[in-house]
Write an enzyme that holds these catalytic residues in place. Structure first.
Site, PDB file in Angstrom:
ATOM      1  N   SER A  98       3.149  67.267 -66.114  1.00 41.54           N
ATOM      2  CA  SER A  98       3.746  66.046 -67.063  1.00 41.54           C
ATOM      3  C   SER A  98       2.811  66.034 -68.424  1.00 41.54           C
ATOM      4  O   SER A  98       3.173  67.235 -69.110  1.00 41.54           O
ATOM      5  CB  SER A  98       3.129  64.794 -66.151  1.00 41.54           C
ATOM      6  OG  SER A  98       3.698  63.529 -66.735  1.00 41.54           O
ATOM      7  N   ASP A 236      13.444  64.192 -61.110  1.00 39.07           N
ATOM      8  CA  ASP A 236      12.324  63.962 -62.039  1.00 39.07           C
ATOM      9  C   ASP A 236      12.808  63.206 -63.339  1.00 39.07           C
ATOM     10  O   ASP A 236      13.918  63.479 -63.862  1.00 39.07           O
ATOM     11  CB  ASP A 236      11.855  65.322 -62.569  1.00 39.07           C
ATOM     12  CG  ASP A 236      10.576  65.230 -63.045  1.00 39.07           C
ATOM     13  OD1 ASP A 236       9.914  64.044 -63.382  1.00 39.07           O
ATOM     14  OD2 ASP A 236       9.731  66.378 -63.206  1.00 39.07           O
ATOM     15  N   HIS A 263       8.661  64.012 -59.639  1.00 36.19           N
ATOM     16  CA  HIS A 263       7.809  64.599 -60.453  1.00 36.19           C
ATOM     17  C   HIS A 263       6.760  65.119 -60.301  1.00 36.19           C
ATOM     18  O   HIS A 263       5.716  65.808 -61.081  1.00 36.19           O
ATOM     19  CB  HIS A 263       7.211  63.297 -61.346  1.00 36.19           C
ATOM     20  CG  HIS A 263       6.663  63.364 -62.349  1.00 36.19           C
ATOM     21  ND1 HIS A 263       7.398  64.029 -63.659  1.00 36.19           N
ATOM     22  CD2 HIS A 263       5.428  63.164 -63.154  1.00 36.19           C
ATOM     23  CE1 HIS A 263       6.551  64.006 -64.762  1.00 36.19           C
ATOM     24  NE2 HIS A 263       5.311  63.448 -64.340  1.00 36.19           N
TER      25      HIS A 263
END
EC number: 3.4.11.5
Length: 285
Positions: A98, A236, A263
């Protein structure tokens, strides 16, 4: 082994787990401001190599300075450089999830190091493109959830139960689809450094007005020369089409799509994640 290491702005906490013949794996957590603990799953790899975590400045067990001038991409890159040097990492792999994937990309582009490979997990190369992604995904939510997000963000009433329920729906759709969420993920969110997120991103993913609002390395991806693995999730918020485009721009990179993941493939598809990571890291040891 754990301890503290000095970085620009304060001291950060680190932990080194396991060992083995493979090169160390440096784990760069997301957020910004979400402590390392949600990535505890990567300790499964510590039977083959040392896994190295740190809590970025302002969250977890690291110092929490009040100076908001610290929360920039440039200082974060300097922090990562200090961690690498302070821990004596000469040859090592990088894993960034991320926001951590964004930081890892910027580090790989700008800092000469002994990195042997780069894994970009569920991330982006452009905030302006990400803003378009989340707006499109939000428009696909049910009308009541979408309305709650928009009304409360406009009114500044994001503390309300209605808004929190709407964000929970978003998170359970586009962040982690495993039910129930594992304790380490719940704990990380409970301990999040919100000042960092609000200063760098903004009030939420839907209003990105912070210091990295214009961050974009999409056109620089061809400069990445490290062996690179890109991990994408079918559901995601960092949409897989964008990550495929990133893969296309990094010569020789490998792209892996996780069909049941939002994610966090290390939580949502553990078996496949471990197989893919072990094979890639061994190849580039």
């Amino acid at each position: 082994m754990e301890g503290m290491v000095a970085v620009p702005g304060g001291n950060v906490w680190f932990k080194r787990v396991g060992g083995g013949p493979g090169l160390p794996l440096l784990v760069v957590h997301g957020g910004p401001g979400l402590p390392h603990s949600y990535l505890r799953s990567l300790e499964r790899l510590a039977d083959e190599r040392e896994v190295v975590y740190w809590d970025q400045l302002g969250c977890g067990k690291s110092d929490r300075p009040s100076d908001r001038e610290l929360w920039t991409m440039q200082r974060s890159v300097a922090e990562m450089r200090s961690v690498v040097q302070g821990l004596g990492l000469n040859r090592f792999h990088i894993f960034g999830n991320s926001w951590g994937g964004m930081l890892a990309q910027q580090y790989a582009l700008d800092v000469p190091s002994g990195a042997a490979s780069l894994t970009i997990s569920n991330s982006i190369a452009s905030i302006p493109q990400f803003a378009e992604m989340v707006a499109r995904l939000k428009s696909g939510l049910d009308p009541a959830t979408q309305s709650a997000i928009e009304r409360h963000e406009a009114a500044g009433t994001t503390y309300t139960a209605e808004y929190q329920a709407a964000i929970r729906t978003w998170n359970e759709t586009y962040l982690c689809r495993l039910r129930p969420w594992p304790p380490e993920l719940l704990a990380a969110f409970a301990e999040m450094g919100t000042d960092i997120f609000e200063t760098m991103f903004g009030p939420s993913d839907f209003r990105i007005v912070g210091t990295i609002r214009d961050w974009d390395v999409f056109d620089r991806l061809a400069e990445i020369r490290l062996p690179t693995l890109i991990l994408a999730g079918r559901f995601d918020e960092c949409v897989p089409e964008h990550m495929w485009d990133m893969h296309q721009r990094i010569a020789g990179s490998r792209f892996e799509l996780f069909e049941s993941t939002a994610h966090m493939p290390f939580i949502e598809e553990r078996g496949k994640f471990d197989r893919v990571m072990r094979a890639f890291l061994r190849l580039h040891d």
